[in-house]
Design a protein around this motif. Sequence first.
Motif, PDB file in Angstrom:
ATOM      1  N   ALA A 232       0.636  -7.435  10.046  1.00  0.00           N
ATOM      2  CA  ALA A 232       0.548  -5.981   9.834  1.00  0.00           C
ATOM      3  C   ALA A 232       1.593  -5.505   8.830  1.00  0.00           C
ATOM      4  O   ALA A 232       1.310  -4.633   7.995  1.00  0.00           O
ATOM      5  CB  ALA A 232       0.724  -5.262  11.171  1.00  0.00           C
ATOM      6  N   ASN A 233       2.802  -6.066   8.896  1.00  0.00           N
ATOM      7  CA  ASN A 233       3.842  -5.668   7.947  1.00  0.00           C
ATOM      8  C   ASN A 233       3.476  -6.071   6.523  1.00  0.00           C
ATOM      9  O   ASN A 233       3.672  -5.293   5.573  1.00  0.00           O
ATOM     10  CB  ASN A 233       5.179  -6.294   8.342  1.00  0.00           C
ATOM     11  N   ALA A 234       2.952  -7.283   6.364  1.00  0.00           N
ATOM     12  CA  ALA A 234       2.529  -7.729   5.035  1.00  0.00           C
ATOM     13  C   ALA A 234       1.400  -6.856   4.506  1.00  0.00           C
ATOM     14  O   ALA A 234       1.380  -6.485   3.325  1.00  0.00           O
ATOM     15  CB  ALA A 234       2.091  -9.191   5.085  1.00  0.00           C
ATOM     16  N   ALA A 235       0.448  -6.494   5.372  1.00  0.00           N
ATOM     17  CA  ALA A 235      -0.665  -5.636   4.955  1.00  0.00           C
ATOM     18  C   ALA A 235      -0.176  -4.250   4.555  1.00  0.00           C
ATOM     19  O   ALA A 235      -0.663  -3.658   3.588  1.00  0.00           O
ATOM     20  CB  ALA A 235      -1.693  -5.536   6.083  1.00  0.00           C
ATOM     21  N   ALA A 236       0.810  -3.722   5.283  1.00  0.00           N
ATOM     22  CA  ALA A 236       1.337  -2.394   4.976  1.00  0.00           C
ATOM     23  C   ALA A 236       1.991  -2.364   3.595  1.00  0.00           C
ATOM     24  O   ALA A 236       1.759  -1.450   2.789  1.00  0.00           O
ATOM     25  CB  ALA A 236       2.338  -1.959   6.047  1.00  0.00           C
ATOM     26  N   PHE A 237       2.818  -3.376   3.310  1.00  0.00           N
ATOM     27  CA  PHE A 237       3.477  -3.393   1.997  1.00  0.00           C
ATOM     28  C   PHE A 237       2.472  -3.680   0.886  1.00  0.00           C
ATOM     29  O   PHE A 237       2.529  -3.070  -0.197  1.00  0.00           O
ATOM     30  CB  PHE A 237       4.585  -4.442   1.972  1.00  0.00           C
ATOM     31  N   ALA A 238       1.521  -4.569   1.137  1.00  0.00           N
ATOM     32  CA  ALA A 238       0.540  -4.925   0.108  1.00  0.00           C
ATOM     33  C   ALA A 238      -0.334  -3.737  -0.261  1.00  0.00           C
ATOM     34  O   ALA A 238      -0.618  -3.505  -1.445  1.00  0.00           O
ATOM     35  CB  ALA A 238      -0.322  -6.091   0.594  1.00  0.00           C
ATOM     36  N   THR A 239      -0.796  -2.976   0.737  1.00  0.00           N
ATOM     37  CA  THR A 239      -1.656  -1.837   0.414  1.00  0.00           C
ATOM     38  C   THR A 239      -0.872  -0.735  -0.281  1.00  0.00           C
ATOM     39  O   THR A 239      -1.405  -0.038  -1.154  1.00  0.00           O
ATOM     40  CB  THR A 239      -2.345  -1.296   1.675  1.00  0.00           C
ATOM     41  N   ARG A 240       0.402  -0.567   0.077  1.00  0.00           N
ATOM     42  CA  ARG A 240       1.225   0.402  -0.656  1.00  0.00           C
ATOM     43  C   ARG A 240       1.382  -0.026  -2.117  1.00  0.00           C
ATOM     44  O   ARG A 240       1.296   0.801  -3.038  1.00  0.00           O
ATOM     45  CB  ARG A 240       2.591   0.530   0.007  1.00  0.00           C
ATOM     46  N   LEU A 241       1.607  -1.317  -2.328  1.00  0.00           N
ATOM     47  CA  LEU A 241       1.712  -1.838  -3.688  1.00  0.00           C
ATOM     48  C   LEU A 241       0.397  -1.660  -4.432  1.00  0.00           C
ATOM     49  O   LEU A 241       0.385  -1.288  -5.619  1.00  0.00           O
ATOM     50  CB  LEU A 241       2.113  -3.317  -3.644  1.00  0.00           C
ATOM     51  N   ALA A 242      -0.717  -1.908  -3.759  1.00  0.00           N
ATOM     52  CA  ALA A 242      -2.028  -1.751  -4.393  1.00  0.00           C
ATOM     53  C   ALA A 242      -2.243  -0.321  -4.862  1.00  0.00           C
ATOM     54  O   ALA A 242      -2.750  -0.077  -5.968  1.00  0.00           O
ATOM     55  CB  ALA A 242      -3.134  -2.165  -3.419  1.00  0.00           C
ATOM     56  N   VAL A 243      -1.862   0.643  -4.032  1.00  0.00           N
ATOM     57  CA  VAL A 243      -2.029   2.060  -4.396  1.00  0.00           C
ATOM     58  C   VAL A 243      -1.230   2.381  -5.655  1.00  0.00           C
ATOM     59  O   VAL A 243      -1.722   3.056  -6.575  1.00  0.00           O
ATOM     60  CB  VAL A 243      -1.598   2.971  -3.229  1.00  0.00           C
ATOM     61  N   GLU A 244       0.000   1.898  -5.733  1.00  0.00           N
ATOM     62  CA  GLU A 244       0.827   2.179  -6.902  1.00  0.00           C
ATOM     63  C   GLU A 244       0.308   1.464  -8.141  1.00  0.00           C
ATOM     64  O   GLU A 244       0.362   2.009  -9.252  1.00  0.00           O
ATOM     65  CB  GLU A 244       2.280   1.781  -6.620  1.00  0.00           C
ATOM     66  N   LEU A 245      -0.203   0.250  -7.987  1.00  0.00           N
ATOM     67  CA  LEU A 245      -0.796  -0.458  -9.121  1.00  0.00           C
ATOM     68  C   LEU A 245      -2.009   0.293  -9.656  1.00  0.00           C
ATOM     69  O   LEU A 245      -2.194   0.423 -10.868  1.00  0.00           O
ATOM     70  CB  LEU A 245      -1.205  -1.877  -8.703  1.00  0.00           C
TER      71      LEU A 245
END
Length: 387
Positions: A232-245
């Motif tokens: 869940a922590n990895a998914a949270a950071f990854a989706t935040r990164l995806a939004v910024e990308l």
Amino acid sequence: MSKGPVVILTALNLEYQAVRQKLANPQVHRHERGTRFEVGTVQGTSCRVALGLTNKGNHSAAVIAERAIQEFSPVAVLFVGVAGALWDTIRLGDVVMASHVYAYHGGTSEDDGLKARPRVWEAPHGISQLASHLARLNDWADPAPGHEDAPQVRFGVIAAGEVVQNSRISAEAKWIRQHYNDALAIEMEAAGVAQAGHLNGAPVAVIRGISDRADGTKNSADDRNWQPRAAANAAAFATRLAVELAREQEETTVPRDDRIRSADRLDRHVDNTAHHSTVGIMAGTVTGSSVHLNTAPQASGPTDLIAELNFFRDQLGRHRAEGILDEDTYREALTDLDSALRSAGGNTPETSKRTAMTLRRLRGLVAECPALVTALTSLIAAAGGPA
């Protein structure tokens, strides 16, 4: 830059579900060879994500990653899931984003032991910079139950091999910690995804939540407790990164109509009327005193595209003669170019798609030569594929 979605891939269904929970209205997208993806938007945003499951292992991950890149022409590929920590300095539940990926099983067996011969892929600079910024903001994590410390993001090397590592005292465990003592985490898929991204010119980021310490505690009750939290922590950071990308991509993309109008205003020749001055020009080729700018091929059919591809063959030859391309890369590039020429002779949607796919693969092969990348981007557009 690509207008495609951000691709997020996972190896385990647990990791897949952790990402899927972050998406709104995911819809099944079926690849022609049967691979299923789900495409949705990150909740509360317009960021499109294509989510796929690779299963375990670098080989499977590489195949599915390449398939996703060819299918979606993504802004980036994020590989997301759990991993084991190699050292006690990393807390369970923390997130590690790869600065480099080691394929640690490369080696040479000699009389005095196994000598490390790893392959290494470095994370794209722009994505690393953005991820570091988000880590400093430290507002990406989901609220933790109780009063636990919030997970932190660490940046460092991730080692990827072909076997599950679950020991600190086995011969292989000691060898890994001796030869790869700068690695923070260990897993089984990152090398395959990194190689697929390298060959296809797609930026790749590897994001792992720490669920165990690769010390014999896998499959224990403690591990079963930490694995979903780490995912869940990895998914949270990854989706935040995806939004910024995705946001950065929207801000930097110039509408196609504007690009066409700008191109129409450019002549293929530039006259320097300034005296006693130095003028810098981003040029495609220079012949004598004539400077030729890189402009999109005016291909109107297969014959024109074939002519442009043959001209690109000459460009490859010049880069090889000047030592910019090494012999192995040059030969592989010619193989891809010959394949593109064969399919370019057709005049069907299928042959156009095949030509564009081959040219995108060729662009990844020569990614370190900006002039060739620019020329190939125009050729991909001329072939009818997304650049």
